[in-house]
Motif scaffolding. Structure first.
Motif, PDB file in Angstrom:
ATOM      1  N   TRP A   1       0.816  -1.213   0.000  1.00 23.91           N
ATOM      2  CA  TRP A   1       0.000   0.000   0.000  1.00 23.91           C
ATOM      3  C   TRP A   1       0.852   1.267   0.000  1.00 23.91           C
ATOM      4  O   TRP A   1       0.452   2.279  -0.571  1.00 23.91           O
ATOM      5  CB  TRP A   1      -0.928   0.009   1.211  1.00 23.91           C
ATOM      6  N   GLY A   2       1.988   1.239   0.660  1.00 17.33           N
ATOM      7  CA  GLY A   2       2.884   2.401   0.675  1.00 17.33           C
ATOM      8  C   GLY A   2       2.332   3.626   1.355  1.00 17.33           C
ATOM      9  O   GLY A   2       2.764   4.749   1.049  1.00 17.33           O
ATOM     10  N   ILE A   3       1.411   3.451   2.282  1.00 16.07           N
ATOM     11  CA  ILE A   3       0.799   4.600   2.951  1.00 16.07           C
ATOM     12  C   ILE A   3       1.847   5.323   3.794  1.00 16.07           C
ATOM     13  O   ILE A   3       2.606   4.705   4.532  1.00 16.07           O
ATOM     14  CB  ILE A   3      -0.396   4.153   3.810  1.00 16.07           C
ATOM     15  N   GLY A   4       1.880   6.633   3.657  1.00 10.41           N
ATOM     16  CA  GLY A   4       2.893   7.436   4.322  1.00 10.41           C
ATOM     17  C   GLY A   4       4.081   7.744   3.428  1.00 10.41           C
ATOM     18  O   GLY A   4       5.001   8.436   3.833  1.00 10.41           O
ATOM     19  N   THR A   5       4.050   7.218   2.188  1.00 11.95           N
ATOM     20  CA  THR A   5       5.103   7.495   1.213  1.00 11.95           C
ATOM     21  C   THR A   5       4.487   8.145  -0.018  1.00 11.95           C
ATOM     22  O   THR A   5       3.264   8.187  -0.180  1.00 11.95           O
ATOM     23  CB  THR A   5       5.827   6.199   0.786  1.00 11.95           C
ATOM     24  N   GLU A   6       5.333   8.609  -0.912  1.00 14.63           N
ATOM     25  CA  GLU A   6       4.837   9.210  -2.140  1.00 14.63           C
ATOM     26  C   GLU A   6       4.336   8.159  -3.125  1.00 14.63           C
ATOM     27  O   GLU A   6       3.751   8.494  -4.156  1.00 14.63           O
ATOM     28  CB  GLU A   6       5.934  10.058  -2.786  1.00 14.63           C
ATOM     29  N   GLU A   7       4.560   6.880  -2.809  1.00 16.38           N
ATOM     30  CA  GLU A   7       4.113   5.798  -3.688  1.00 16.38           C
ATOM     31  C   GLU A   7       2.808   5.173  -3.211  1.00 16.38           C
ATOM     32  O   GLU A   7       2.433   4.081  -3.668  1.00 16.38           O
ATOM     33  CB  GLU A   7       5.193   4.710  -3.771  1.00 16.38           C
ATOM     34  N   ALA A   8       2.104   5.818  -2.316  1.00 13.52           N
ATOM     35  CA  ALA A   8       0.848   5.254  -1.805  1.00 13.52           C
ATOM     36  C   ALA A   8      -0.147   5.042  -2.952  1.00 13.52           C
ATOM     37  O   ALA A   8      -0.303   5.892  -3.828  1.00 13.52           O
ATOM     38  CB  ALA A   8       0.247   6.183  -0.761  1.00 13.52           C
ATOM     39  N   ARG A   9      -0.799   3.887  -2.927  1.00 10.20           N
ATOM     40  CA  ARG A   9      -1.771   3.566  -3.988  1.00 10.20           C
ATOM     41  C   ARG A   9      -2.703   2.473  -3.486  1.00 10.20           C
ATOM     42  O   ARG A   9      -2.440   1.814  -2.483  1.00 10.20           O
ATOM     43  CB  ARG A   9      -1.060   3.073  -5.251  1.00 10.20           C
ATOM     44  N   VAL A  10      -3.802   2.282  -4.224  1.00 12.15           N
ATOM     45  CA  VAL A  10      -4.729   1.200  -3.924  1.00 12.15           C
ATOM     46  C   VAL A  10      -4.351   0.002  -4.791  1.00 12.15           C
ATOM     47  O   VAL A  10      -4.498   0.044  -6.005  1.00 12.15           O
ATOM     48  CB  VAL A  10      -6.183   1.608  -4.200  1.00 12.15           C
ATOM     49  N   PRO A  11      -3.836  -1.058  -4.196  1.00 15.15           N
ATOM     50  CA  PRO A  11      -3.451  -2.229  -4.986  1.00 15.15           C
ATOM     51  C   PRO A  11      -4.679  -3.007  -5.445  1.00 15.15           C
ATOM     52  O   PRO A  11      -5.782  -2.847  -4.904  1.00 15.15           O
ATOM     53  CB  PRO A  11      -2.611  -3.053  -4.010  1.00 15.15           C
ATOM     54  N   SER A  12      -4.477  -3.851  -6.414  1.00  9.73           N
ATOM     55  CA  SER A  12      -5.570  -4.685  -6.895  1.00  9.73           C
ATOM     56  C   SER A  12      -5.840  -5.817  -5.906  1.00  9.73           C
ATOM     57  O   SER A  12      -4.995  -6.157  -5.077  1.00  9.73           O
ATOM     58  CB  SER A  12      -5.221  -5.275  -8.263  1.00  9.73           C
ATOM     59  N   GLN A  13      -7.031  -6.407  -6.024  1.00 12.36           N
ATOM     60  CA  GLN A  13      -7.359  -7.533  -5.164  1.00 12.36           C
ATOM     61  C   GLN A  13      -6.382  -8.677  -5.376  1.00 12.36           C
ATOM     62  O   GLN A  13      -5.986  -9.359  -4.418  1.00 12.36           O
ATOM     63  CB  GLN A  13      -8.787  -8.011  -5.440  1.00 12.36           C
ATOM     64  N   ALA A  14      -5.973  -8.874  -6.617  1.00 12.20           N
ATOM     65  CA  ALA A  14      -5.025  -9.954  -6.915  1.00 12.20           C
ATOM     66  C   ALA A  14      -3.689  -9.717  -6.225  1.00 12.20           C
ATOM     67  O   ALA A  14      -3.073 -10.658  -5.705  1.00 12.20           O
ATOM     68  CB  ALA A  14      -4.826 -10.070  -8.426  1.00 12.20           C
ATOM     69  N   GLU A  15      -3.231  -8.469  -6.219  1.00  9.10           N
ATOM     70  CA  GLU A  15      -1.975  -8.139  -5.546  1.00  9.10           C
ATOM     71  C   GLU A  15      -2.086  -8.393  -4.049  1.00  9.10           C
ATOM     72  O   GLU A  15      -1.159  -8.921  -3.422  1.00  9.10           O
ATOM     73  CB  GLU A  15      -1.608  -6.679  -5.808  1.00  9.10           C
ATOM     74  N   ILE A  16      -3.212  -8.002  -3.475  1.00 12.77           N
ATOM     75  CA  ILE A  16      -3.405  -8.189  -2.037  1.00 12.77           C
ATOM     76  C   ILE A  16      -3.417  -9.676  -1.691  1.00 12.77           C
ATOM     77  O   ILE A  16      -2.761 -10.117  -0.741  1.00 12.77           O
ATOM     78  CB  ILE A  16      -4.701  -7.504  -1.582  1.00 12.77           C
ATOM     79  N   GLU A  17      -4.137 -10.447  -2.465  1.00 13.38           N
ATOM     80  CA  GLU A  17      -4.208 -11.886  -2.196  1.00 13.38           C
ATOM     81  C   GLU A  17      -2.832 -12.539  -2.334  1.00 13.38           C
ATOM     82  O   GLU A  17      -2.503 -13.474  -1.590  1.00 13.38           O
ATOM     83  CB  GLU A  17      -5.216 -12.538  -3.136  1.00 13.38           C
ATOM     84  N   GLU A  18      -2.045 -12.040  -3.254  1.00 13.77           N
ATOM     85  CA  GLU A  18      -0.712 -12.611  -3.450  1.00 13.77           C
ATOM     86  C   GLU A  18       0.178 -12.406  -2.229  1.00 13.77           C
ATOM     87  O   GLU A  18       0.883 -13.330  -1.800  1.00 13.77           O
ATOM     88  CB  GLU A  18      -0.062 -11.983  -4.686  1.00 13.77           C
ATOM     89  N   VAL A  19       0.153 -11.209  -1.635  1.00 16.55           N
ATOM     90  CA  VAL A  19       1.031 -10.957  -0.483  1.00 16.55           C
ATOM     91  C   VAL A  19       0.441 -11.476   0.816  1.00 16.55           C
ATOM     92  O   VAL A  19       1.184 -11.720   1.778  1.00 16.55           O
ATOM     93  CB  VAL A  19       1.386  -9.458  -0.360  1.00 16.55           C
ATOM     94  N   LEU A  20      -0.882 -11.668   0.877  1.00 10.79           N
ATOM     95  CA  LEU A  20      -1.475 -12.202   2.098  1.00 10.79           C
ATOM     96  C   LEU A  20      -0.933 -13.587   2.428  1.00 10.79           C
ATOM     97  O   LEU A  20      -0.973 -14.020   3.584  1.00 10.79           O
ATOM     98  CB  LEU A  20      -3.007 -12.264   1.969  1.00 10.79           C
ATOM     99  N   GLU A  21      -0.424 -14.265   1.428  1.00 12.64           N
ATOM    100  CA  GLU A  21       0.184 -15.569   1.643  1.00 12.64           C
ATOM    101  C   GLU A  21       1.346 -15.484   2.643  1.00 12.64           C
ATOM    102  O   GLU A  21       1.669 -16.463   3.322  1.00 12.64           O
ATOM    103  CB  GLU A  21       0.692 -16.124   0.307  1.00 12.64           C
ATOM    104  N   PHE A  22       1.960 -14.299   2.725  1.00 13.09           N
ATOM    105  CA  PHE A  22       3.135 -14.130   3.568  1.00 13.09           C
ATOM    106  C   PHE A  22       2.817 -13.480   4.916  1.00 13.09           C
ATOM    107  O   PHE A  22       3.714 -13.257   5.723  1.00 13.09           O
ATOM    108  CB  PHE A  22       4.186 -13.299   2.831  1.00 13.09           C
ATOM    109  N   VAL A  23       1.552 -13.136   5.140  1.00  9.75           N
ATOM    110  CA  VAL A  23       1.159 -12.479   6.391  1.00  9.75           C
ATOM    111  C   VAL A  23       0.625 -13.541   7.347  1.00  9.75           C
ATOM    112  O   VAL A  23      -0.543 -13.913   7.302  1.00  9.75           O
ATOM    113  CB  VAL A  23       0.115 -11.373   6.142  1.00  9.75           C
ATOM    114  N   ASP A  24       1.496 -14.037   8.186  1.00  5.81           N
ATOM    115  CA  ASP A  24       1.143 -15.061   9.161  1.00  5.81           C
ATOM    116  C   ASP A  24       2.240 -15.102  10.219  1.00  5.81           C
ATOM    117  O   ASP A  24       3.364 -15.509   9.942  1.00  5.81           O
ATOM    118  CB  ASP A  24       1.008 -16.425   8.488  1.00  5.81           C
ATOM    119  N   TYR A  25       1.898 -14.671  11.406  1.00  2.00           N
ATOM    120  CA  TYR A  25       2.912 -14.567  12.460  1.00  2.00           C
ATOM    121  C   TYR A  25       3.518 -15.917  12.833  1.00  2.00           C
ATOM    122  O   TYR A  25       4.561 -15.974  13.475  1.00  2.00           O
ATOM    123  CB  TYR A  25       2.329 -13.884  13.694  1.00  2.00           C
ATOM    124  N   ASN A  26       2.878 -17.007  12.423  1.00  2.00           N
ATOM    125  CA  ASN A  26       3.453 -18.330  12.678  1.00  2.00           C
ATOM    126  C   ASN A  26       4.715 -18.566  11.860  1.00  2.00           C
ATOM    127  O   ASN A  26       5.443 -19.536  12.126  1.00  2.00           O
ATOM    128  CB  ASN A  26       2.421 -19.419  12.383  1.00  2.00           C
TER     129      ASN A  26
END
Length: 354
Positions: A131-156
Motif C-alpha cells: 500500500w505504501g501509505i505514508g510514502t509518495e508511492e501510496a496507492r490502492v493495490p488490486s485484489q489480486a496483488e493483495i491476495e498474493e502478499v497475504l500468503e506471507f502475512v502469518d505470524y506463525n
C-alpha cells in the motif's frame, strides 16, 4: 492521491505544537519556578519525539532518553538496512542473532498476535509495503496483488529461539512499528526513574507517557485529539499520573483516492485498511508497549469486540470514537474522561462484555 502539501505541513505543525495528545497544565507564578527543566524535540523512529523533564537531573535524563530511542530505532527499524529487523527480513530461513531488546519486542509481538487471534500481526510488512501509505508511492493495490502478499502475512512464520530469530518463509517481512514506539516510551520511563527525575512526559508520535505529576503538583492533563481535525485540536481530556495514553486512529497516516479514505491500520486478514466504523481508539494503562499493541487490536476488532477484549484485561481502559462521533468508554473510565468537543456524544450505560 496524497496531499503532498499537507504532508509537508505536518512536520511544521509537529514542531510548533507541543503535542497533539498532550495539554500541559499551566503552573502557578511561583510553583515550580526554581525547578530545573529540560526538553528536546527530535525526529526519530520516523516521527517527532518530544520530551520534557523537571528535576535536578532533568537534562541528563532527556539526553540519555533520546539516545536510547535512537538505539531502539537502529535495532528495530525495517527501513534501516543494518537493523536487526532488516537482517531477519533479508535472510529468510536463517536464524539471526539479536539483542535482548529486539528479542523482547518480538516475543511481545507474538504474544499479542496470539492474544488477538491475529488481529495484531508483526508479519504485516508485505501489506505495508504494497500500500505504501505514508510514502509518495501510496496507492490502492488490486485484489489480486493483495491476495498474493497475504500468503506471507502469518505470524506463525516468525520464530524466536533464545537470542535468535528468523522468518521461515521467503517473502515474509516483519514490521514492529505497531509496538516498538511503546517499548521505547517504557525505556524512557526507566531512565527517568534511574535519574530520580520526579516529573516528565514523553510523546513518541502520539504514544504519550507521563511520569509523576506535572511540575506544579497537579496531574498531567492529556488531550485526546479530535480525529476529524488537525493536530492541537482536542475533543476530550484525561487527567493522569504515571500512565501511558496511546491512540490509534484513521487520521495519522492516510491518503485519498477517488473520494475514498485509506489509512494505515490494516486488518491482517483482509489486507485492507480496517473498516470497523471507528475513527480512533485510545488505550490508557501502565505499559506503553501494551497500549501500543492493544490500541491497534481494539481498532481492528471494532467497537463491540474491541470493548469486550479490553474489559477482559486487568488495568487497561479504552475510549472508542465512532464515525457517528459517539464516545464509548470502558468501565474504568466512567467519570474520568472530560468531553470537551461539542459535537461528540458520550454514550454511557452500555455493556458489551456479556
Amino acid at each position: 492521491m496524497i496531499d503532498l502539501l499537507k504532508a509537508k505541513k505536518l512536520i511544521f505543525l509537529l514542531v510548533i505544537v507541543i503535542s497533539s495528545f498532550l495539554i500541559i497544565t499551566g503552573c502557578g507564578r511561583d510553583s515550580g519556578a526554581d525547578i530545573q527543566s529540560a526538553e528536546d524535540n527530535s525526529f526519530i523512529m520516523n516521527t517527532l519525539v518530544q520530551m520534557r523533564a523537571h528535576g535536578e537531573n532533568a537534562e541528563i535524563a532527556v539526553e540519555e532518553s533520546m539516545d536510547r530511542i535512537r538505539e531502539i530505532e537502529y535495532l528495530m527499524s525495517r527501513t534501516l538496512e543494518a537493523s536487526e529487523v532488516s537482517q531477519i527480513n533479508d535472510n529468510p530461513g536463517e536464524f539471526i542473532e539479536i539483542s535482548e531488546e529486539t528479542q523482547k519486542v518480538i516475543a511481545e509481538s507474538l504474544y499479542f498476535a496470539e492474544l488477538s487471534s491475529g488481529k495484531f500481526d508483526p508479519s504485516i510488512g508485505p501489506i505495508v509495503d504494497l500500500w505504501g501509505i505514508g510514502t509518495e508511492e501510496a496507492r490502492v493495490p488490486s485484489q489480486a496483488e493483495i491476495e498474493e502478499v497475504l500468503e506471507f502475512v502469518d505470524y506463525n512464520n516468525l520464530e524466536i529461539e533464545d537470542n535468535r530469530a528468523r522468518v521461515t518463509k521467503e517473502g515474509v517481512k516483519i514490521d514492529l512499528g505497531g509496538i516498538a514506539k511503546g517499548y521505547a516510551a517504557d525505556e524512557v520511563r526507566e531512565i527517568v526513574k534511574k535519574h530520580d527525575v520526579p516529573s516528565a512526559f514523553i510523546n513518541i508520535g502520539g504514544n504519550v507517557l507521563v511520569v509523576g505529576n506535572n511540575v506544579d503538583g497537579s496531574k498531567w492533563r492529556i488531550g485526546i485529539q479530535d480525529p476529524r481535525r488537525g493536530r492541537g485540536n482536542v475533543m476530550a481530556i484525561v487527567e493522569s499520573k504515571d500512565q501511558t495514553i496511546v491512540t490509534s486512529g484513521d487520521y495519522e497516516r492516510y491518503f485519498e483516492e477517488d473520494g475514498e479514505h485509506y489509512h494505515h491500520i490494516f486488518d491482517p486478514e483482509s489486507g485492507y485498511p480496517a473498516r470497523t466504523g471507528l475513527l480512533s481508539v485510545t488505550i490508557i494503562t501502565d505499559l506503553s508497549l501494551d497500549a501500543d499493541a492493544l490500541s491497534t487490536i481494539a481498532y481492528v476488532k471494532g467497537l463491540e469486540a474491541g470493548m469486550k477484549f479490553v474489559e477482559d484485561i486487568a488495568d487497561v481502559d479504552a475510549m472508542f470514537i465512532t464515525e457517528e462521533l459517539d464516545v464509548h468508554l470502558s468501565s474504568g473510565l466512567t467519570g474520568i474522561v472530560e468531553i470537551t468537543g461539542p459535537d461528540f456524544n458520550l454514550i454511557e450505560g452500555e455493556n458489551f462484555a456479556d
